[in-house]
Design an enzyme around this catalytic site. Sequence first.
Site, PDB file in Angstrom:
ATOM      1  N   GLU A 191      -5.560   3.217   5.432  1.00 56.06           N
ATOM      2  CA  GLU A 191      -5.114   1.839   5.130  1.00 56.06           C
ATOM      3  C   GLU A 191      -3.682   1.806   4.581  1.00 56.06           C
ATOM      4  OE1 GLU A 191      -7.124  -1.339   5.355  1.00 56.06           O
ATOM      5  OE2 GLU A 191      -4.986  -1.761   5.387  1.00 56.06           O
ATOM      6  N   VAL A 194       0.082   1.312   6.627  1.00 55.83           N
ATOM      7  CA  VAL A 194       0.707   0.083   7.132  1.00 55.83           C
ATOM      8  C   VAL A 194       0.666  -0.996   6.049  1.00 55.83           C
ATOM      9  CG1 VAL A 194       0.629  -1.730   8.900  1.00 55.83           C
ATOM     10  CG2 VAL A 194      -0.029   0.605   9.490  1.00 55.83           C
ATOM     11  N   GLU A 248      12.657   5.396   2.582  1.00 57.63           N
ATOM     12  CA  GLU A 248      12.189   6.716   2.961  1.00 57.63           C
ATOM     13  C   GLU A 248      13.191   7.760   2.456  1.00 57.63           C
ATOM     14  OE1 GLU A 248       9.142   7.233   4.815  1.00 57.63           O
ATOM     15  OE2 GLU A 248       9.053   5.213   4.040  1.00 57.63           O
ATOM     16  N   ASP A 281      10.786   3.303  10.816  1.00 58.31           N
ATOM     17  CA  ASP A 281       9.589   3.216   9.965  1.00 58.31           C
ATOM     18  C   ASP A 281       8.697   2.047  10.416  1.00 58.31           C
ATOM     19  OD1 ASP A 281       8.093   3.813   7.329  1.00 58.31           O
ATOM     20  OD2 ASP A 281       8.577   1.686   7.175  1.00 58.31           O
ATOM     21  N   LYS A 294       4.826   2.099  12.181  1.00 64.65           N
ATOM     22  CA  LYS A 294       3.685   1.272  11.743  1.00 64.65           C
ATOM     23  C   LYS A 294       3.123   0.468  12.919  1.00 64.65           C
ATOM     24  CE  LYS A 294       5.421   1.117   7.026  1.00 64.65           C
ATOM     25  NZ  LYS A 294       6.467   0.560   6.171  1.00 64.65           N
ATOM     26  N   GLY A 323       5.442   1.117  -2.957  1.00 68.15           N
ATOM     27  CA  GLY A 323       5.346   1.259  -4.415  1.00 68.15           C
ATOM     28  C   GLY A 323       4.190   2.169  -4.774  1.00 68.15           C
TER      29      GLY A 323
END
Length: 327
Positions: A135, A138, A196, A207, A211, A305
């Site tokens: 999970e 993404v 990143e 990136d 996703k 985060g």
Amino acid sequence: MRIAVLGLGSVGYGLLSSIVDKHPNLTITGVADSKSAGINPDGIDITSLLAQKKETGICGDPSLTARDVVTHAPYDLLVEVTPTDAGTGEPAYGYIKEALSRGAHVVTSNKGPVALYYNELHELAQKNNVSFRYEATVAGAIPILHVMQHDLLGNTITALYGVLNGTCNYILTRMAEEGLTYTQALAEARELGYAEADPTYDVKGIDAGIKLVILANTIFQKNITLNDVSITGIDLLTDDALRLAEHQDCTIRLIGEIVPGTDLFRISPRIIPKNHPLVVKGTLNAITISTDMAGDLTFIGKGAGSIETASAILGDILYISQGKCMD
Ligand code: HSE
């Protein structure tokens, strides 16, 4: 449930802190960072381990490695949160295969192995009667994969549009609202720890493209690679383009799109009205899913985060530990 954790950067640290605070019943039998590891079949004292990591920069015995944890620690579930290598998926790909082959569940936030090897890893998990969940790969804290895999099962999803990269969204917001230059805004995003390790992955749209590949292959049963995604980043966007959009009461956002029926997979900067649901600010992510029965659904939340990503990982861990899934 005995859990081993590989990776003690900001995501691993946030996860273990949350486990200490909120789920002390989970037993951590192995932890590895890039320079050391610890194994204790009876459970590691995580409060001490985190204090040691803070003080010394390492979490355990320097003669032990992540590989030792994967192969020798006793665990029912492996959490793999080492840094992403989008080119090879390694070393995470090897760790995940080893754990699944041993009959352990795997939860990861690592985009590389999921984007590159989802079908193989999913099949290996099924063969060994365990779960493979991702999970956190993404949209960070937004539980978008679970929603599409479970809650919207009765719907046909006709399109998905979204802001999938927090760093680009932060840069675009700061440039438009505070008049920062692209370079200044990127430097801020790096300082905040959202970008990143190589921020060209963010600003060139790679990136977000990764996703999109994960969404396409795991939700829409496609078999695509990054080469199948048409990608334009925000690195060549000028201040003038943003100002021009402002004059029309619009702004620019890096939008990912999947239209399953047409095989459209695209990441590109788009001019959109300021009151559009996808115009979120700062490092937020936003995803709109168009469906035949539920209509349009938009999810907004923190896309990156430490604690936010730990939220998604912990959700996967608890879902598995409650025996709710084998997918
Ligand atoms: N660099 C990524 C972002 C981190 O800015 O969205 C979360 O995947």
